[in-house]
Design a protein around this motif. Structure first.
Motif, PDB file in Angstrom:
ATOM      1  N   CYS A   1       0.845  -1.201   0.000  1.00  0.00           N
ATOM      2  CA  CYS A   1       0.000   0.000   0.000  1.00  0.00           C
ATOM      3  C   CYS A   1       0.878   1.248   0.000  1.00  0.00           C
ATOM      4  CB  CYS A   1      -0.885   0.048   1.239  1.00  0.00           C
ATOM      5  SG  CYS A   1      -2.453  -0.765   1.015  1.00  0.00           S
TER       6      CYS A   1
ATOM      7  N   SER B   1      -8.570 -13.457 -10.590  1.00  0.00           N
ATOM      8  CA  SER B   1      -8.173 -13.800  -9.217  1.00  0.00           C
ATOM      9  C   SER B   1      -7.184 -12.803  -8.645  1.00  0.00           C
ATOM     10  CB  SER B   1      -7.580 -15.203  -9.192  1.00  0.00           C
ATOM     11  OG  SER B   1      -6.389 -15.230  -9.954  1.00  0.00           O
TER      12      SER B   1
ATOM     13  N   PHE C   1     -12.738 -18.115 -11.753  1.00  0.00           N
ATOM     14  CA  PHE C   1     -12.239 -18.414 -13.093  1.00  0.00           C
ATOM     15  C   PHE C   1     -11.030 -17.533 -13.368  1.00  0.00           C
ATOM     16  CE2 PHE C   1     -16.778 -19.334 -13.200  1.00  0.00           C
ATOM     17  CZ  PHE C   1     -16.789 -20.609 -13.742  1.00  0.00           C
TER      18      PHE C   1
ATOM     19  N   GLY D   1      -3.837 -15.050  -8.400  1.00  0.00           N
ATOM     20  CA  GLY D   1      -3.277 -13.893  -7.716  1.00  0.00           C
ATOM     21  C   GLY D   1      -3.276 -12.608  -8.536  1.00  0.00           C
ATOM     22  N   GLY D   2      -3.482 -12.723  -9.848  1.00  0.00           N
ATOM     23  CA  GLY D   2      -3.492 -11.512 -10.687  1.00  0.00           C
ATOM     24  C   GLY D   2      -2.143 -10.820 -10.638  1.00  0.00           C
ATOM     25  N   VAL D   3      -2.192  -9.502 -10.542  1.00  0.00           N
ATOM     26  CA  VAL D   3      -0.952  -8.719 -10.526  1.00  0.00           C
ATOM     27  C   VAL D   3      -0.055  -9.107  -9.354  1.00  0.00           C
ATOM     28  CG1 VAL D   3      -0.052  -6.388 -10.189  1.00  0.00           C
ATOM     29  CG2 VAL D   3      -1.884  -6.775 -11.809  1.00  0.00           C
TER      30      VAL D   3
ATOM     31  N   TYR E   1       1.764 -12.048 -11.128  1.00  0.00           N
ATOM     32  CA  TYR E   1       2.564 -11.874 -12.345  1.00  0.00           C
ATOM     33  C   TYR E   1       3.270 -10.526 -12.417  1.00  0.00           C
ATOM     34  CZ  TYR E   1      -1.131  -9.158 -14.804  1.00  0.00           C
ATOM     35  OH  TYR E   1      -2.036  -8.209 -15.194  1.00  0.00           O
ATOM     36  N   GLY E   2       2.800  -9.539 -11.648  1.00  0.00           N
ATOM     37  CA  GLY E   2       3.366  -8.198 -11.761  1.00  0.00           C
ATOM     38  C   GLY E   2       4.351  -7.869 -10.653  1.00  0.00           C
TER      39      GLY E   2
ATOM     40  N   VAL F   1     -10.563 -18.558 -19.763  1.00  0.00           N
ATOM     41  CA  VAL F   1     -10.780 -17.142 -20.124  1.00  0.00           C
ATOM     42  C   VAL F   1     -12.259 -16.922 -20.323  1.00  0.00           C
ATOM     43  CG1 VAL F   1      -9.821 -15.269 -21.517  1.00  0.00           C
ATOM     44  CG2 VAL F   1      -9.092 -17.616 -21.921  1.00  0.00           C
TER      45      VAL F   1
ATOM     46  N   THR G   1     -11.287  -8.344 -13.714  1.00  0.00           N
ATOM     47  CA  THR G   1     -10.283  -8.775 -14.682  1.00  0.00           C
ATOM     48  C   THR G   1      -9.087  -7.828 -14.800  1.00  0.00           C
ATOM     49  OG1 THR G   1     -11.712  -7.823 -16.349  1.00  0.00           O
ATOM     50  CG2 THR G   1     -11.801 -10.191 -16.087  1.00  0.00           C
TER      51      THR G   1
ATOM     52  N   ALA H   1      -6.510  -4.332 -15.046  1.00  0.00           N
ATOM     53  CA  ALA H   1      -6.162  -3.352 -16.077  1.00  0.00           C
ATOM     54  C   ALA H   1      -5.077  -3.911 -16.969  1.00  0.00           C
ATOM     55  CB  ALA H   1      -5.703  -2.053 -15.426  1.00  0.00           C
TER      56      ALA H   1
ATOM     57  N   ASN I   1       5.005   2.402  -9.675  1.00  0.00           N
ATOM     58  CA  ASN I   1       5.482   1.159  -9.068  1.00  0.00           C
ATOM     59  C   ASN I   1       5.946   0.160 -10.119  1.00  0.00           C
ATOM     60  OD1 ASN I   1       5.035   1.689  -6.302  1.00  0.00           O
ATOM     61  ND2 ASN I   1       2.842   1.447  -6.644  1.00  0.00           N
TER      62      ASN I   1
ATOM     63  N   ASP J   1       9.553  -1.620 -10.234  1.00  0.00           N
ATOM     64  CA  ASP J   1       9.693  -3.082 -10.222  1.00  0.00           C
ATOM     65  C   ASP J   1      10.498  -3.561 -11.410  1.00  0.00           C
ATOM     66  OD1 ASP J   1       8.287  -3.294  -7.905  1.00  0.00           O
ATOM     67  OD2 ASP J   1       6.388  -3.863  -8.819  1.00  0.00           O
TER      68      ASP J   1
ATOM     69  N   GLY K   1     -15.481  -4.813 -10.270  1.00  0.00           N
ATOM     70  CA  GLY K   1     -14.715  -3.977  -9.358  1.00  0.00           C
ATOM     71  C   GLY K   1     -13.219  -4.154  -9.555  1.00  0.00           C
TER      72      GLY K   1
ATOM     73  N   ASP L   1      -9.382  -2.826 -10.799  1.00  0.00           N
ATOM     74  CA  ASP L   1      -8.788  -2.044 -11.883  1.00  0.00           C
ATOM     75  C   ASP L   1      -9.654  -1.987 -13.146  1.00  0.00           C
ATOM     76  OD1 ASP L   1      -6.660  -1.485 -10.296  1.00  0.00           O
ATOM     77  OD2 ASP L   1      -5.147  -2.508 -11.520  1.00  0.00           O
TER      78      ASP L   1
HETATM   79  C1  LIG Z   1       4.153  -4.291 -11.546  1.00  0.00           C
HETATM   80  C2  LIG Z   1       3.034  -3.730 -10.721  1.00  0.00           C
HETATM   81  C3  LIG Z   1       3.311  -3.234  -9.454  1.00  0.00           C
HETATM   82  C4  LIG Z   1       2.289  -2.735  -8.661  1.00  0.00           C
HETATM   83  N1  LIG Z   1       2.594  -2.284  -7.408  1.00  0.00           N
HETATM   84  C5  LIG Z   1       1.605  -1.872  -6.583  1.00  0.00           C
HETATM   85  C6  LIG Z   1       1.878  -1.476  -5.257  1.00  0.00           C
HETATM   86  O1  LIG Z   1       3.017  -1.449  -4.808  1.00  0.00           O
HETATM   87  N2  LIG Z   1       0.859  -1.103  -4.459  1.00  0.00           N
HETATM   88  C7  LIG Z   1      -0.439  -1.137  -4.914  1.00  0.00           C
HETATM   89  O2  LIG Z   1      -1.343  -0.853  -4.132  1.00  0.00           O
HETATM   90  N3  LIG Z   1      -0.735  -1.480  -6.176  1.00  0.00           N
HETATM   91  C8  LIG Z   1       0.254  -1.850  -7.031  1.00  0.00           C
HETATM   92  N4  LIG Z   1      -0.047  -2.208  -8.326  1.00  0.00           N
HETATM   93  C9  LIG Z   1      -1.449  -2.146  -8.768  1.00  0.00           C
HETATM   94  C10 LIG Z   1      -2.251  -3.320  -8.241  1.00  0.00           C
HETATM   95  O3  LIG Z   1      -1.524  -4.498  -8.362  1.00  0.00           O
HETATM   96  C11 LIG Z   1      -3.589  -3.434  -8.938  1.00  0.00           C
HETATM   97  O4  LIG Z   1      -4.276  -2.228  -8.744  1.00  0.00           O
HETATM   98  C12 LIG Z   1      -4.435  -4.576  -8.416  1.00  0.00           C
HETATM   99  O5  LIG Z   1      -3.783  -5.806  -8.509  1.00  0.00           O
HETATM  100  C13 LIG Z   1      -5.751  -4.667  -9.161  1.00  0.00           C
HETATM  101  O6  LIG Z   1      -6.462  -5.791  -8.724  1.00  0.00           O
HETATM  102  P1  LIG Z   1      -7.633  -6.457  -9.556  1.00  0.00           P
HETATM  103  O7  LIG Z   1      -8.177  -7.528  -8.696  1.00  0.00           O
HETATM  104  O8  LIG Z   1      -8.557  -5.417 -10.040  1.00  0.00           O
HETATM  105  O9  LIG Z   1      -6.970  -7.061 -10.869  1.00  0.00           O
HETATM  106  P2  LIG Z   1      -5.629  -7.862 -11.218  1.00  0.00           P
HETATM  107  O10 LIG Z   1      -4.708  -7.974 -10.080  1.00  0.00           O
HETATM  108  O11 LIG Z   1      -5.141  -7.228 -12.447  1.00  0.00           O
HETATM  109  O12 LIG Z   1      -6.162  -9.317 -11.560  1.00  0.00           O
HETATM  110  C14 LIG Z   1      -6.979  -9.598 -12.656  1.00  0.00           C
HETATM  111  C15 LIG Z   1      -6.935 -11.075 -12.964  1.00  0.00           C
HETATM  112  O13 LIG Z   1      -7.963 -11.393 -13.880  1.00  0.00           O
HETATM  113  C16 LIG Z   1      -7.477 -12.299 -14.841  1.00  0.00           C
HETATM  114  N5  LIG Z   1      -8.297 -12.162 -16.040  1.00  0.00           N
HETATM  115  C17 LIG Z   1      -8.319 -11.128 -16.917  1.00  0.00           C
HETATM  116  N6  LIG Z   1      -9.225 -11.337 -17.867  1.00  0.00           N
HETATM  117  C18 LIG Z   1      -9.797 -12.539 -17.601  1.00  0.00           C
HETATM  118  C19 LIG Z   1     -10.825 -13.296 -18.233  1.00  0.00           C
HETATM  119  N7  LIG Z   1     -11.439 -12.847 -19.307  1.00  0.00           N
HETATM  120  N8  LIG Z   1     -11.162 -14.507 -17.697  1.00  0.00           N
HETATM  121  C20 LIG Z   1     -10.529 -14.965 -16.582  1.00  0.00           C
HETATM  122  N9  LIG Z   1      -9.567 -14.273 -15.944  1.00  0.00           N
HETATM  123  C21 LIG Z   1      -9.205 -13.074 -16.442  1.00  0.00           C
HETATM  124  C22 LIG Z   1      -6.057 -11.887 -15.029  1.00  0.00           C
HETATM  125  O14 LIG Z   1      -5.283 -12.951 -15.556  1.00  0.00           O
HETATM  126  C23 LIG Z   1      -5.648 -11.532 -13.609  1.00  0.00           C
HETATM  127  O15 LIG Z   1      -5.159 -12.641 -12.928  1.00  0.00           O
HETATM  128  C24 LIG Z   1       0.960  -2.704  -9.149  1.00  0.00           C
HETATM  129  C25 LIG Z   1       0.686  -3.162 -10.438  1.00  0.00           C
HETATM  130  C26 LIG Z   1       1.695  -3.678 -11.224  1.00  0.00           C
HETATM  131  C27 LIG Z   1       1.381  -4.186 -12.614  1.00  0.00           C
END
Ligand SMILES: Cc1cc2nc3c(=O)[nH]c(=O)nc-3n(C[C@H](O)[C@H](O)[C@H](O)COP(=O)(O)OP(=O)(O)OC[C@H]3O[C@@H](n4cnc5c(N)ncnc54)[C@H](O)[C@@H]3O)c2cc1C
Ligand code: FES
Lengths: 498, 286
Positions: free
Chosen positions: A122, A182, A203, A210-212, A215-216, A246, A269, A271, A324, A328, A465, A467
């Motif tokens: 955070c 996720s 899914f 874990g999403g970002v 992988y991020g 997907v 899903t 950003a 960030n 990274d 909800g 990104d």
């Molecule tokens: C490199 C990096 C560093 C960051 N550092 C920070 C930080 O230090 N502090 C902070 O607060 N935030 C940080 N962020 C931002 C933060 O990670 C995101 O705001 C947050 O993860 C968003 O969460 P989310 O659940 O909306 O989506 P995401 O974490 O993006 O997860 C979305 C998931 O949905 C999956 N998906 C997409 N489309 C489909 C589909 N059609 N069907 C099934 N699955 C799908 C994707 O594969 C992914 O796993 C960083 C982002 C990045 C890229």
């Protein structure tokens, strides 16, 4: 700041503890103000810039307690105002001061699901710690109570000591909830809806959850074990997990409801759509979106000898951007053996959106910051490989729509940076896959899904909800949106029952 | 899920597999592809076109050529084995309509992805000419299947062991010179072949669609690794493609990008073969 070892920091804290512990409950504001802020123990910068291990090592018990003593326990809890999920900060810190860790983590978990993650990633200096009365009274935000580090401390304490309690799940309701994606938003929805007794399926397009977070954000900032543990908890609660799926392609979004009988769907899903600069040479070999660069390493383990996914061998790397993601990517490039890594950012350090701590860590690791500079053109050789980057210098002009002073180009200030790799980290748009395959779903001009105050989309039973709604934001905001969505889904399903 | 139901070796390096994947079989359309991994911890993600699907069996067919570590590993999987990760169907389906006269040019294992497209074109009422090109006779695959669909089938080999001794562009040029020009040309095969097909048809202004197979990571539009220049725009092959107007694709850049990791891939392949087959590999042609 000279480097202090973990042991040295712990020794200092032990001495402070001897002095303050006996009168902990009767400390005056003045006395608390004088207790030195506890520095986070970190790996030695030279050492860590060659390994993937976590950089910040976490407070010792002594440091946590000393830091907790600094909290003024204000009646008006300003810090809570800055917390997007409204953790009762003074209360959990008070428990730490008393050595009551179990109670401390319980308070944190009343309102948040992923404290071990949030404590690490955070941007506290823009949230809770910005509003801290202690920091304000000392006129230095760096002197605010280290709320994030204390949050991390109790969350780690819980995990390391196997104290994680699997949340109770109410009797089965027979209702089904589909969670798409996720990332932090999806994980929160899954937990909150499962608790109510609904059958929940996550899914995920990737093969890992874990999403970002997976992988991020790199291992050296957020170890995978922490994400694994959260997912273990969800599995133990009975959440069903479908990876390599997907939504929009493997199954249409509407089919989840029409054919598979889900009663509600949450779209989280993220950003995931890398933005490029649109400059000449961006398709040369050696130019990467930060998403690709980081995914190859974090998710696909390209740094590992057994991994099949290759990573590009680089000597001199330029990273474009100041968030960030840029930090990274730059620090990762260094760890993979690059000799020189430049962060090229077109504004000044004040405007950098990255967490302050990451910028400091990057500097300590030898990353060079080229501020008020921007790329104009990427140069390549006859084989299509990057050989350099032409840059321009800027100065700060009038504030723009975001309130930040906008950079203005300085004429004839071109110079060439000697790099063989360019990593573009200037932002992410919304992934259009679901909206393209679900034309009925309303999205705004930027492709973000439009929701109402209950997080419901333009389609009934479908919520969104994180990104995908906010545009690239933060983990805590994504979690907050997940919370709200889950509450709306639970309400909808309860109403359908009566 | 993802059990291998059937495996057949089509030529020395080319294999056909039917995989249990009922959801993909149900959703897939001609032109779409899957991404698979032979190991979901350390494996890479590789795209392969779906050659066929059977909704009753709940299976899809893939045809692949051993060209590197992952395809080499995949070739060691047998009936009954499970694939650790299989994602799809990805990409936009081929746009099918009755164009009139359609020419399908396929090189090497490009015949595999072309097969469902040729079938769909035929079903839509097109007059379908199929041109298959291969180095030598024994590398020709799916000839029987194609001749069942095509109104006209032309085989070209580099060494003249089957059909005419020519490159696919020779009969393609002839077709373009006829009075009844093709209304659409679809080319699938090695990038260089697609490039020259596009060059061949350009002077005749015959719309030429190519199917690109770039390096991919996620396959969902998240990483940008699969990007190509199409006209003045940058496109992501995995979500905007895989099919594009061949006259607009910057093939030289795409071919260069395909070679970005050649050195590392060679080493990976060599290490894998030495480990898995206990063989010493001297020269690897990738
Ligand atoms: C490199 C990096 C560093 C960051 N550092 C920070 C930080 O230090 N502090 C902070 O607060 N935030 C940080 N962020 C931002 C933060 O990670 C995101 O705001 C947050 O993860 C968003 O969460 P989310 O659940 O909306 O989506 P995401 O974490 O993006 O997860 C979305 C998931 O949905 C999956 N998906 C997409 N489309 C489909 C589909 N059609 N069907 C099934 N699955 C799908 C994707 O594969 C992914 O796993 C960083 C982002 C990045 C890229
Ligand atoms: S493969 Fe990642 S965007 Fe296409």
């Amino acid at each position: 700041m000279s480097y202090k070892t973990t042991a040295a920091l712990q020794r200092q804290a032990q001495i402070l503890l001897k002095e303050f512990a006996p009168k902990a409950t009767s400390l005056k504001v003045k006395e608390r103000q004088k207790i030195p802020a506890q520095e986070m123990p970190v790996q030695d910068p030279e050492l860590r810039s060659h390994n993937m291990e976590e950089v910040a090592l976490g407070y010792s018990f002594e440091q946590a307690q000393v830091e907790a003593f600094r909290c003024l326990q204000c009646a008006k809890k300003n810090c809570m105002e800055g917390c997007p999920v409204k953790i009762d900060i003074p209360r959990f810190i008070d428990h730490i001061a008393k050595g009551e860790y179990e109670q401390a983590i319980a308070v944190v978990k009343e309102t948040t699901l992923l404290p071990a993650v949030c404590g690490r990633v955070c941007p506290q200096e823009k949230q809770c710690q910005l509003h801290c009365t202690l920091g304000k009274s000392l006129k230095d935000i760096d002197s605010s109570v280290a709320i994030g580090r204390l949050e991390r401390f109790v969350a780690d304490w819980e995990r390391i000591n196997n104290k994680i309690v699997i949340p109770a799940v109410k009797p089965a309701t027979g209702k089904k909830v589909a969670v798409v994606g996720s990332g932090p938003a999806g994980l929160v929805v899954a937990a909150d809806c499962r608790r109510e007794g609904h059958h929940v399926t996550i899914f995920e397009a990737f093969h890992k959850l874990g999403g970002v977070l997976r992988y991020g954000i790199p291992e050296f900032r957020l170890p995978n074990d922490i994400i694994d543990k959260e997912i273990e908890t969800l599995s133990a609660m009975g959440v069903e997990i479908k990876t390599n799926f997907v939504v929009g392609r493997t199954r249409k979004l509407t089919d989840l409801i029409d054919k598979d009988g889900y009663d509600a769907v949450f779209i989280g899903t993220g950003a995931g759509l890398p933005i490029f600069m649109g400059i000449e040479g961006e398709n040369l070999i050696g130019v990467f979106a930060a998403n690709e660069y980081l995914t190859r390493i974090n998710l696909m383990k390209a740094f590992h000898a057994d991994a099949s996914t290759p990573v590009y061998p680089s000597k001199n790397v330029a990273v474009l951007g100041g968030g960030n993601v840029a930090m990274d990517a730059a620090r990762m490039a260094k760890r993979l053996g690059a000799e020189k890594v430049f962060v090229v950012y077109r504004r000044s350090e004040n405007e950098m959106p990255a967490r302050k701590e990451e910028v400091e860590h990057a500097k300590e690791e030898g990353i060079e910051f080229l501020l008020l500079r921007n790329a104009r053109k990427i140069l390549g050789d006859e084989n299509g490989r990057v050989t350099g980057m032409e840059c321009l210098q800027y100065e700060l002009g009038e504030p723009d729509a975001s309130g930040r002073r906008s950079p203005v180009e300085i004429k004839n200030s071109e110079f060439i940076l000697d790099v063989d790799t360019v990593i573009v980290a200037v932002g992410n748009g919304s992934n259009p896959l679901i909206s393209q395959t679900t034309p009925q779903l309303d999205v705004n001009k930027r492709g973000n899904i439009v929701v109402d105050e209950t997080q419901q989309t333009s389609m009934k039973k479908i919520f969104a909800g994180g990104d995908i709604v906010l545009g690239a934001a933060t983990v805590i905001l994504a979690m907050g949106e997940g919370r709200r969505s889950a509450a709306s889904i639970n309400e909808l399903l309860a109403a359908a029952n009566t | 899920m993802n059990t291998i139901l059937y495996k057949q070796q089509l030529s020395q390096d080319v294999f056909l597999m039917r995989l249990h994947a009922p959801l993909i079989a149900e959703e897939r359309q001609a032109g779409q592809f899957i991404i698979l991994q032979t190991d979901d911890d350390y494996g890479e993600r590789i795209p392969l076109t779906i050659a066929d699907a059977d909704t009753i069996e709940g299976s899809i067919t893939i045809i692949f050529q051993v060209v590197g570590k992952t395809t080499k590993h995949l070739a060691t999987f047998n009936v009954g084995d499970k694939l650790p990760a299989l994602l799809g169907p990805l990409g936009k389906p081929t746009h099918i309509e009755n164009f009139g006269r359609a020419v399908c040019v396929c090189g090497g294992i490009g015949v595999a992805p072309m097969h469902p497209i040729a079938q769909a074109l035929k079903n839509a009422g097109n007059h379908v000419t199929v041109i298959i090109g291969a180095r030598t006779e024994e590398l020709i695959i799916l000839q029987k299947e194609m001749s069942a669909i095509a109104d006209e089938l032309i085989i070209c080999t580099d060494d003249g062991t089957a059909g005419i001794k020519a490159l696919v562009t020779a009969p393609l040029k002839e077709l373009c010179e006829q009075e009844l020009k093709p209304d659409i040309v679809i080319a699938i095969g090695p990038p260089v072949m697609m490039k020259f097909c596009a060059e061949t048809t350009r002077p005749y202004k015959v719309f030429t669609q190519v199917s690109l197979n770039t390096i991919m990571v996620d396959g969902t539009g998240m990483c940008g690794g699969c990007r190509v220049n199409v006209g003045k725009e940058v496109k992501f092959v995995c979500v905007d493609g895989p099919e594009f107007d061949g006259h607009l694709v910057d093939f030289d850049n795409m071919i260069a990008r395909l070679n970005a990791y050649k050195e590392i891939e060679r080493t990976h392949y060599k290490c894998f073969v030495e480990k898995a087959f206990n063989k010493n590999v001297k020269e690897v042609q990738l």
